[in-house]
Motif scaffolding. Structure first.
Motif, PDB file in Angstrom:
ATOM      1  N   LYS A 130       9.213  14.478  -4.932  1.00  0.00           N
ATOM      2  CA  LYS A 130      10.281  14.479  -3.936  1.00  0.00           C
ATOM      3  C   LYS A 130      11.559  15.155  -4.467  1.00  0.00           C
ATOM      4  O   LYS A 130      12.302  15.774  -3.694  1.00  0.00           O
ATOM      5  CB  LYS A 130      10.594  13.040  -3.538  1.00  0.00           C
ATOM      6  N   LYS A 180       0.822  -1.216   0.000  1.00  0.00           N
ATOM      7  CA  LYS A 180       0.000   0.000   0.000  1.00  0.00           C
ATOM      8  C   LYS A 180       0.862   1.277   0.000  1.00  0.00           C
ATOM      9  O   LYS A 180       0.605   2.222   0.746  1.00  0.00           O
ATOM     10  CB  LYS A 180      -0.973  -0.001   1.180  1.00  0.00           C
ATOM     11  N   LEU A 181       1.894   1.274  -0.841  1.00  0.00           N
ATOM     12  CA  LEU A 181       2.698   2.484  -1.002  1.00  0.00           C
ATOM     13  C   LEU A 181       1.878   3.486  -1.819  1.00  0.00           C
ATOM     14  O   LEU A 181       0.861   3.119  -2.426  1.00  0.00           O
ATOM     15  CB  LEU A 181       4.021   2.158  -1.722  1.00  0.00           C
ATOM     16  N   SER A 182       2.291   4.740  -1.826  1.00  0.00           N
ATOM     17  CA  SER A 182       1.543   5.798  -2.504  1.00  0.00           C
ATOM     18  C   SER A 182       1.205   5.421  -3.956  1.00  0.00           C
ATOM     19  O   SER A 182       2.071   5.025  -4.736  1.00  0.00           O
ATOM     20  CB  SER A 182       2.381   7.080  -2.475  1.00  0.00           C
ATOM     21  N   LYS A 183      -0.084   5.603  -4.313  1.00  0.00           N
ATOM     22  CA  LYS A 183      -0.537   5.271  -5.671  1.00  0.00           C
ATOM     23  C   LYS A 183       0.143   6.144  -6.717  1.00  0.00           C
ATOM     24  O   LYS A 183       0.269   5.769  -7.880  1.00  0.00           O
ATOM     25  CB  LYS A 183      -2.055   5.467  -5.771  1.00  0.00           C
ATOM     26  N   GLU A 184       0.584   7.319  -6.276  1.00  0.00           N
ATOM     27  CA  GLU A 184       1.280   8.253  -7.159  1.00  0.00           C
ATOM     28  C   GLU A 184       2.528   7.605  -7.784  1.00  0.00           C
ATOM     29  O   GLU A 184       2.930   7.940  -8.904  1.00  0.00           O
ATOM     30  CB  GLU A 184       1.636   9.491  -6.319  1.00  0.00           C
ATOM     31  N   TYR A 217       9.679  13.801 -10.269  1.00  0.00           N
ATOM     32  CA  TYR A 217       9.036  13.214  -9.096  1.00  0.00           C
ATOM     33  C   TYR A 217       8.946  14.305  -8.022  1.00  0.00           C
ATOM     34  O   TYR A 217       9.920  15.029  -7.783  1.00  0.00           O
ATOM     35  CB  TYR A 217       9.910  12.042  -8.619  1.00  0.00           C
TER      36      TYR A 217
END
Ligand code: DGI
Ligand code: FE
Ligand code: FE
Length: 207
Positions: free
Chosen positions: A187, A82-86, A185
Protein backbone atom coordinates in the motif's frame (compact mmCIF):
# COMPACT_ATOMS: atom_id res chain seq x y z
CA UNK A 1 -3.76 25.24 21.90
CA UNK A 2 -7.06 25.02 20.06
CA UNK A 3 -10.10 25.25 22.29
CA UNK A 4 -11.26 21.78 23.32
CA UNK A 5 -14.28 20.69 21.36
CA UNK A 6 -17.39 19.12 22.76
CA UNK A 7 -18.53 16.01 20.89
CA UNK A 8 -22.01 16.29 19.40
CA UNK A 9 -21.98 14.01 16.41
CA UNK A 10 -21.96 10.65 18.18
CA UNK A 11 -19.02 9.19 16.33
CA UNK A 12 -18.66 7.21 19.56
CA UNK A 13 -20.63 6.96 22.78
CA UNK A 14 -17.75 8.26 24.91
CA UNK A 15 -17.36 12.00 25.37
CA UNK A 16 -13.97 13.57 24.72
CA UNK A 17 -12.87 13.43 28.38
CA UNK A 18 -13.81 9.74 28.63
CA UNK A 19 -12.00 8.98 25.39
CA UNK A 20 -8.90 10.75 26.65
CA UNK A 21 -9.04 8.76 29.89
CA UNK A 22 -9.14 5.52 27.89
CA UNK A 23 -6.17 6.62 25.79
CA UNK A 24 -4.16 7.58 28.83
CA UNK A 25 -4.66 4.05 30.18
CA UNK A 26 -3.77 2.40 26.89
CA UNK A 27 -0.61 4.36 26.11
CA UNK A 28 2.71 5.24 27.69
CA UNK A 29 2.98 8.94 28.62
CA UNK A 30 5.08 10.00 25.61
CA UNK A 31 2.70 8.31 23.17
CA UNK A 32 -0.31 9.78 24.99
CA UNK A 33 1.15 13.29 24.63
CA UNK A 34 1.82 12.60 20.94
CA UNK A 35 -1.84 11.75 20.30
CA UNK A 36 -2.96 14.95 22.04
CA UNK A 37 -0.64 16.96 19.78
CA UNK A 38 -1.83 15.07 16.70
CA UNK A 39 -5.42 15.89 17.68
CA UNK A 40 -4.64 19.62 17.94
CA UNK A 41 -2.69 19.62 14.68
CA UNK A 42 -5.48 17.69 12.93
CA UNK A 43 -8.07 20.20 14.16
CA UNK A 44 -5.96 23.08 12.87
CA UNK A 45 -5.58 21.47 9.44
CA UNK A 46 -9.27 20.53 9.43
CA UNK A 47 -10.19 24.19 9.94
CA UNK A 48 -7.97 25.26 7.06
CA UNK A 49 -9.13 22.52 4.70
CA UNK A 50 -12.80 22.47 5.64
CA UNK A 51 -12.86 19.02 7.22
CA UNK A 52 -15.24 18.09 10.06
CA UNK A 53 -13.49 19.16 13.27
CA UNK A 54 -15.03 16.50 15.45
CA UNK A 55 -13.97 13.75 13.03
CA UNK A 56 -10.44 15.22 13.00
CA UNK A 57 -10.40 15.18 16.80
CA UNK A 58 -11.59 11.57 17.09
CA UNK A 59 -9.21 10.38 14.36
CA UNK A 60 -6.27 12.25 15.88
CA UNK A 61 -6.90 10.92 19.36
CA UNK A 62 -7.56 7.32 18.30
CA UNK A 63 -4.97 6.86 15.53
CA UNK A 64 -2.28 5.18 17.70
CA UNK A 65 -4.67 3.56 20.20
CA UNK A 66 -3.31 0.09 19.43
CA UNK A 67 0.38 1.04 19.20
CA UNK A 68 1.34 -0.70 22.44
CA UNK A 69 -0.61 -3.90 22.02
CA UNK A 70 1.34 -7.16 21.88
CA UNK A 71 1.76 -8.83 18.49
CA UNK A 72 -0.60 -11.65 19.53
CA UNK A 73 -3.52 -9.22 19.76
CA UNK A 74 -3.04 -8.14 16.15
CA UNK A 75 -2.57 -11.71 14.91
CA UNK A 76 -5.80 -12.70 16.69
CA UNK A 77 -7.71 -9.88 14.99
CA UNK A 78 -6.19 -10.63 11.55
CA UNK A 79 -7.41 -14.24 11.87
CA UNK A 80 -10.78 -13.54 13.53
CA UNK A 81 -11.74 -10.87 11.01
CA UNK A 82 -10.17 -12.73 8.08
CA UNK A 83 -8.04 -9.73 7.11
CA UNK A 84 -5.47 -10.25 4.33
CA UNK A 85 -2.96 -12.99 5.22
CA UNK A 86 -0.27 -10.79 3.69
CA UNK A 87 -0.52 -8.68 6.85
CA UNK A 88 1.11 -11.48 8.83
CA UNK A 89 4.39 -10.75 7.01
CA UNK A 90 4.57 -7.30 8.63
CA UNK A 91 4.69 -6.09 12.22
CA UNK A 92 3.57 -3.42 14.65
CA UNK A 93 4.56 -0.54 12.31
CA UNK A 94 1.86 -1.63 9.86
CA UNK A 95 -0.53 -3.44 12.23
CA UNK A 96 -1.14 -0.63 14.71
CA UNK A 97 -3.07 1.34 12.07
CA UNK A 98 -4.45 -1.22 9.63
CA UNK A 99 -5.44 -3.73 12.30
CA UNK A 100 -5.59 -1.24 15.17
CA UNK A 101 -8.62 0.40 13.53
CA UNK A 102 -10.56 -2.80 14.30
CA UNK A 103 -9.71 -2.39 18.00
CA UNK A 104 -10.75 1.27 17.84
CA UNK A 105 -14.07 0.09 16.44
CA UNK A 106 -14.65 -2.80 18.83
CA UNK A 107 -13.20 -1.35 22.04
CA UNK A 108 -13.77 2.40 21.73
CA UNK A 109 -16.97 2.09 19.70
CA UNK A 110 -16.01 4.28 16.74
CA UNK A 111 -18.28 3.14 13.90
CA UNK A 112 -17.74 5.88 11.33
CA UNK A 113 -16.00 4.26 8.35
CA UNK A 114 -14.31 7.43 7.16
CA UNK A 115 -12.66 7.86 10.56
CA UNK A 116 -11.73 4.17 10.68
CA UNK A 117 -10.25 4.35 7.17
CA UNK A 118 -8.23 7.43 8.12
CA UNK A 119 -6.81 5.41 11.05
CA UNK A 120 -6.17 2.39 8.79
CA UNK A 121 -4.28 4.62 6.36
CA UNK A 122 -2.40 6.82 8.81
CA UNK A 123 1.00 5.09 8.49
CA UNK A 124 1.09 4.02 4.83
CA UNK A 125 -1.30 6.43 3.19
CA UNK A 126 -3.44 5.14 0.33
CA UNK A 127 -3.95 5.86 -3.36
CA UNK A 128 -7.31 7.40 -2.51
CA UNK A 129 -7.55 9.29 0.78
CA UNK A 130 -10.45 11.50 1.83
CA UNK A 131 -9.51 14.99 3.05
CA UNK A 132 -9.91 13.68 6.62
CA UNK A 133 -7.43 10.86 5.95
CA UNK A 134 -4.99 13.35 4.41
CA UNK A 135 -5.35 15.60 7.45
CA UNK A 136 -4.59 12.74 9.85
CA UNK A 137 -1.68 11.45 7.74
CA UNK A 138 -0.10 14.92 7.77
CA UNK A 139 -0.96 15.81 11.39
CA UNK A 140 0.84 12.66 12.56
CA UNK A 141 3.90 13.66 10.54
CA UNK A 142 4.15 17.36 11.40
CA UNK A 143 2.79 17.63 14.97
CA UNK A 144 4.96 20.05 17.00
CA UNK A 145 6.81 17.25 18.82
CA UNK A 146 8.29 15.92 15.56
CA UNK A 147 11.89 16.82 14.95
CA UNK A 148 13.63 15.35 11.93
CA UNK A 149 15.34 16.84 8.88
CA UNK A 150 12.61 17.99 6.54
CA UNK A 151 9.84 18.45 9.09
CA UNK A 152 9.82 22.24 8.68
CA UNK A 153 9.54 21.83 4.93
CA UNK A 154 6.71 19.34 5.46
CA UNK A 155 4.88 21.85 7.70
CA UNK A 156 5.32 24.62 5.16
CA UNK A 157 4.15 22.55 2.18
CA UNK A 158 1.18 21.13 4.09
CA UNK A 159 0.06 24.63 4.95
CA UNK A 160 0.33 25.67 1.30
CA UNK A 161 -1.30 22.56 -0.20
CA UNK A 162 -2.53 19.49 1.70
CA UNK A 163 -1.97 17.14 -1.25
CA UNK A 164 1.57 18.40 -1.71
CA UNK A 165 2.22 17.60 1.96
CA UNK A 166 0.94 14.07 1.39
CA UNK A 167 3.25 13.69 -1.62
CA UNK A 168 6.23 15.07 0.30
CA UNK A 169 5.76 12.73 3.26
CA UNK A 170 5.20 9.74 1.00
CA UNK A 171 8.37 10.39 -0.97
CA UNK A 172 10.43 10.93 2.20
CA UNK A 173 9.09 7.78 3.89
CA UNK A 174 9.62 5.57 0.86
CA UNK A 175 13.16 6.92 0.46
CA UNK A 176 13.85 6.27 4.17
CA UNK A 177 12.51 2.70 4.00
CA UNK A 178 14.50 1.87 0.88
CA UNK A 179 17.71 3.44 2.20
CA UNK A 180 17.38 1.40 5.40
CA UNK A 181 16.51 -1.87 3.63
CA UNK A 182 13.14 -2.05 5.38
CA UNK A 183 10.21 -4.01 3.97
CA UNK A 184 7.79 -1.81 2.02
CA UNK A 185 4.12 -2.56 2.50
CA UNK A 186 2.46 -2.72 -0.96
CA UNK A 187 0.00 0.00 0.00
CA UNK A 188 2.92 2.38 0.64
CA UNK A 189 3.98 1.85 -2.99
CA UNK A 190 0.43 2.44 -4.19
CA UNK A 191 0.43 5.70 -2.22
CA UNK A 192 3.71 6.67 -3.84
CA UNK A 193 2.45 5.99 -7.36
CA UNK A 194 -0.81 7.85 -6.80
CA UNK A 195 0.65 10.96 -5.16
CA UNK A 196 4.32 11.56 -5.92
CA UNK A 197 4.44 11.74 -9.75
CA UNK A 198 1.35 13.99 -9.65
CA UNK A 199 3.32 16.57 -7.64
CA UNK A 200 6.61 16.00 -9.43
CA UNK A 201 7.12 19.65 -10.43
CA UNK A 202 6.27 21.09 -7.00
CA UNK A 203 8.43 18.52 -5.21
CA UNK A 204 11.34 19.33 -7.47
CA UNK A 205 11.00 23.06 -6.78
CA UNK A 206 10.80 22.42 -3.05
CA UNK A 207 13.43 19.71 -2.68
O1 DGI B 1 2.91 5.66 14.98
P1 DGI B 1 3.76 6.87 14.74
O2 DGI B 1 5.19 6.65 15.17
O3 DGI B 1 3.19 8.11 15.36
O4 DGI B 1 3.80 7.18 13.17
P2 DGI B 1 3.40 6.20 11.95
O5 DGI B 1 2.24 5.37 12.28
O6 DGI B 1 3.28 7.09 10.74
O7 DGI B 1 4.65 5.26 11.81
C1 DGI B 1 5.82 5.77 11.24
C2 DGI B 1 6.77 4.63 10.95
O8 DGI B 1 6.18 3.69 10.08
C3 DGI B 1 8.02 5.14 10.29
O9 DGI B 1 9.14 4.72 11.06
C4 DGI B 1 8.03 4.49 8.96
C5 DGI B 1 7.13 3.29 9.16
N1 DGI B 1 6.51 2.87 7.89
C6 DGI B 1 5.72 3.60 7.07
N2 DGI B 1 5.42 2.89 5.96
C7 DGI B 1 6.03 1.70 6.09
C8 DGI B 1 6.72 1.67 7.33
N3 DGI B 1 7.45 0.62 7.76
C9 DGI B 1 7.53 -0.44 6.95
N4 DGI B 1 8.25 -1.48 7.32
N5 DGI B 1 6.91 -0.49 5.74
C10 DGI B 1 6.14 0.54 5.26
O10 DGI B 1 5.61 0.45 4.15
FE1 FE C 1 1.01 5.51 14.10
FE1 FE D 1 1.14 8.71 15.55
Amino acid sequence: MVKEIEYQKHYLSLNRAELIARLERALKPSRFKHVLRVEQTAIKLAKQYDVDLEAASVAGLCHDYAKQRPDEDFITVIKAKKLSKELLDYGNAIWHGVVGAELVKDELGVQNEEILNAIRQHTTGAAYMTPLAQVLYMADYIEPGRDFPGVEKARQLTKADLGLGVAYQTQATLTYLAENSKPIYPKTLETYNAWVPKYRKELKNNG
